[in-house]
Design a protein around this motif. Structure first.
Motif, short mmCIF file in Angstrom:
data_model
loop_
_atom_site.label_atom_id
_atom_site.label_comp_id
_atom_site.label_asym_id
_atom_site.label_seq_id
_atom_site.Cartn_x
_atom_site.Cartn_y
_atom_site.Cartn_z
N SER A 31 39.14 125.81 127.68
CA SER A 31 38.80 126.90 127.30
C SER A 31 38.31 128.60 127.80
N ALA A 32 36.99 127.37 129.09
CA ALA A 32 36.63 127.95 129.63
C ALA A 32 37.14 128.58 130.52
N VAL A 33 37.77 128.39 131.24
CA VAL A 33 38.58 128.55 132.05
C VAL A 33 38.69 129.75 132.38
N GLU A 34 39.29 131.05 133.04
CA GLU A 34 39.71 132.30 133.42
C GLU A 34 40.99 132.53 133.68
N GLN A 35 41.82 132.40 132.53
CA GLN A 35 42.94 132.93 132.38
C GLN A 35 43.49 134.01 133.27
N PRO A 36 44.53 134.05 134.26
CA PRO A 36 45.07 135.46 134.40
C PRO A 36 45.42 136.35 133.40
N PRO A 37 45.74 137.05 133.72
CA PRO A 37 46.58 138.07 132.23
C PRO A 37 47.46 137.93 132.86
N GLU A 38 48.83 137.75 131.62
CA GLU A 38 49.91 137.63 131.41
C GLU A 38 50.65 138.90 132.23
N PRO A 39 51.52 139.06 132.96
CA PRO A 39 52.46 140.37 133.83
C PRO A 39 53.06 141.15 132.48
N GLY A 40 52.55 142.35 132.54
CA GLY A 40 53.57 143.52 130.87
C GLY A 40 54.63 143.15 131.54
N PHE A 41 55.47 144.40 130.60
CA PHE A 41 56.31 144.08 130.03
C PHE A 41 57.33 145.19 131.52
N GLU A 42 56.64 146.07 131.87
CA GLU A 42 56.95 146.66 133.27
C GLU A 42 57.41 146.02 135.02
N GLU A 43 55.99 145.30 135.03
CA GLU A 43 56.24 144.35 135.93
C GLU A 43 57.10 143.63 135.72
N LEU A 44 57.12 143.17 134.66
CA LEU A 44 58.39 142.12 134.78
C LEU A 44 59.90 142.97 134.79
N ALA A 45 60.21 142.94 133.41
CA ALA A 45 61.54 144.36 134.34
C ALA A 45 61.19 145.01 135.83
N LYS A 46 60.37 144.85 136.24
CA LYS A 46 60.56 145.25 137.85
C LYS A 46 60.96 144.00 138.90
N ARG A 47 60.04 143.13 137.78
CA ARG A 47 60.52 141.93 138.88
C ARG A 47 62.12 141.65 138.81
N VAL A 48 62.64 141.75 138.01
CA VAL A 48 63.69 140.90 137.58
C VAL A 48 64.66 142.09 138.25
N ASP A 49 64.07 143.21 138.09
CA ASP A 49 65.71 144.87 138.84
C ASP A 49 65.50 144.03 140.01
N GLU A 50 64.61 143.97 140.81
CA GLU A 50 63.89 143.62 142.56
C GLU A 50 65.21 142.38 142.81
N ALA A 51 65.14 141.24 141.60
CA ALA A 51 65.87 140.30 142.46
C ALA A 51 67.05 140.48 141.75
N VAL A 52 67.71 140.85 141.23
CA VAL A 52 68.93 141.41 140.49
C VAL A 52 69.36 142.60 142.24
N ALA A 53 68.71 143.02 142.45
CA ALA A 53 69.60 144.31 143.88
C ALA A 53 69.40 143.43 144.58
N ALA A 54 68.49 142.04 145.48
CA ALA A 54 68.39 141.38 146.15
C ALA A 54 69.25 140.90 146.65
N LEU A 55 69.94 140.13 145.14
CA LEU A 55 71.75 139.65 144.87
C LEU A 55 72.54 140.06 145.72
N GLN A 56 72.20 141.64 146.16
CA GLN A 56 73.63 142.62 146.19
C GLN A 56 73.43 142.19 147.78
N SER A 57 72.68 141.89 148.46
CA SER A 57 72.83 141.69 149.84
C SER A 57 73.13 140.30 151.19
N LEU A 58 73.11 139.19 149.52
CA LEU A 58 73.67 137.56 150.14
C LEU A 58 74.56 138.18 150.38
#
Ligand code: FES
Length: 306
Positions: free
Chosen positions: A13-40
């Motif tokens: 409980s004393a360890v500082e946990q990094p904040p969970e990523p927000g919706f925008e960050e998560l959605a951006k990461r998914v979008d970028e990964a899906v876009a990267a798939l197209q170049s394979l």
């Protein structure tokens, strides 16, 4: 006695946990990964897509078990309903088709998908209500008659609704309202709704207070097509957009306008926009469609036609 790493680690409980990523960050990461798939290349893409599908299947099975367990427990149900309001949880459960939007929302989405084809035939459709597994609609424009075109359009609407909504088994076309051209436009509409050269009056400036949104239905003079328009007043500056989210074209009537950071957040899956420009901050390639707006003697005019 030897000392292990866990002996000297601070309590969890004393360890500082990094904040969970927000919706925008998560959605951006998914979008970028899906876009990267197209170049394979095709073989690598097939492997990546199979991996994605396998992981999603595991997630779906786990989520279904969690949701079923919570729904079976009265105390947990309240927690589940609260969680579903969270944009990330809502997106996750929707993606896995564990929750479904209400039938009117589903029907709006299904009709929006065929609207370009309807427009291509000079027509449009208005969803009136869904009752006892029947969707009641009004056909507009070229649909409003007995031509082959209207049969085609009716079939398009019927197919879109029956195939996409398990809760709809039939479609009924309601008679249209009397044509406005048969009646003096001035007597039919208050002055504030009169239309000139593609510009439509959208009410008084006092109707959209600072920090507020307003949705109005407008039509251009040369078209029966109605446009749902979202007006935003941010810092005394009015902006008009087509009332459709860039994500799934769902209406933004209940969007949240945050005046402190100038953002507009879609209530459906949380896409976030710059309220002044319509630029999507969640998916940078997306954008709300802005409409020309002017204020004349305290009246708002929005251009919805050509
Ligand atoms: S329709 Fe999905 S975020 Fe707006």
């Amino acid at each position: 006695m030897s000392t292990t790493v866990s002996d000297v680690s601070p309590p969890r409980s004393a360890v500082e946990q990094p904040p969970e990523p927000g919706f925008e960050e998560l959605a951006k990461r998914v979008d970028e990964a899906v876009a990267a798939l197209q170049s394979l290349d095709p073989a690598a893409r097939a492997v990546a897509e199979e991996l994605k599908s396998a992981i999603e299947a595991v997630h779906r099975a786990g989520l279904v078990t969690i949701v079923r367990g919570m729904r079976a427990d009265v105390a947990a149900q309240a927690v589940l309903f609260d969680l579903v309001d969270d944009p990330v949880v809502h997106l996750l459960l929707s993606l896995h088709e564990i929750i479904r939007p209400d039938p009117m929302t589903q029907a709006t989405k299904a009709l929006n998908a065929v609207r370009p084809q309807l427009h291509g035939h000079g027509g449009d459709v208005e969803l009136v209500r869904i009752e006892d597994r029947t969707a009641f609609v009004r056909l507009k424009g070229a649909c409003n008659g007995c031509s082959m075109s209207s049969v085609t359009l009716r079939n398009l609407v019927e197919q879109a609704l029956v195939e996409n909504l398990p809760s709809v088994t039939s479609v009924e076309v309601l008679p249209n309202e009397p044509e406005p051209t048969l009646i003096s436009a001035d007597s039919l509409f208050p002055a504030r709704h009169r239309i000139e050269d593609g510009w439509a009056q959208a009410g008084d400036i006092a109707d959209v207070a600072e920090g507020n949104l307003k949705v109005v239905e407008l039509s251009a003079a040369n078209s029966d097509q109605r446009v749902s328009v979202l007006m935003v007043n941010l810092d005394q500056r009015l902006t008009a957009y087509v009332n459709e989210c860039a994500h799934e074209a769902l209406p933004l009537d209940n969007a949240v306008l945050d005046t402190s950071n100038g953002t507009l957040t879609c209530p459906w899956h949380g896409f976030c926009y710059d309220a002044a420009s319509g630029e999507c901050l969640t998916a940078p390639a997306a954008q709300l469609e802005q409409l020309p707006l002017r204020v004349d003697e305290g009246r708002i005019w929005v251009r919805v036609g050509t």
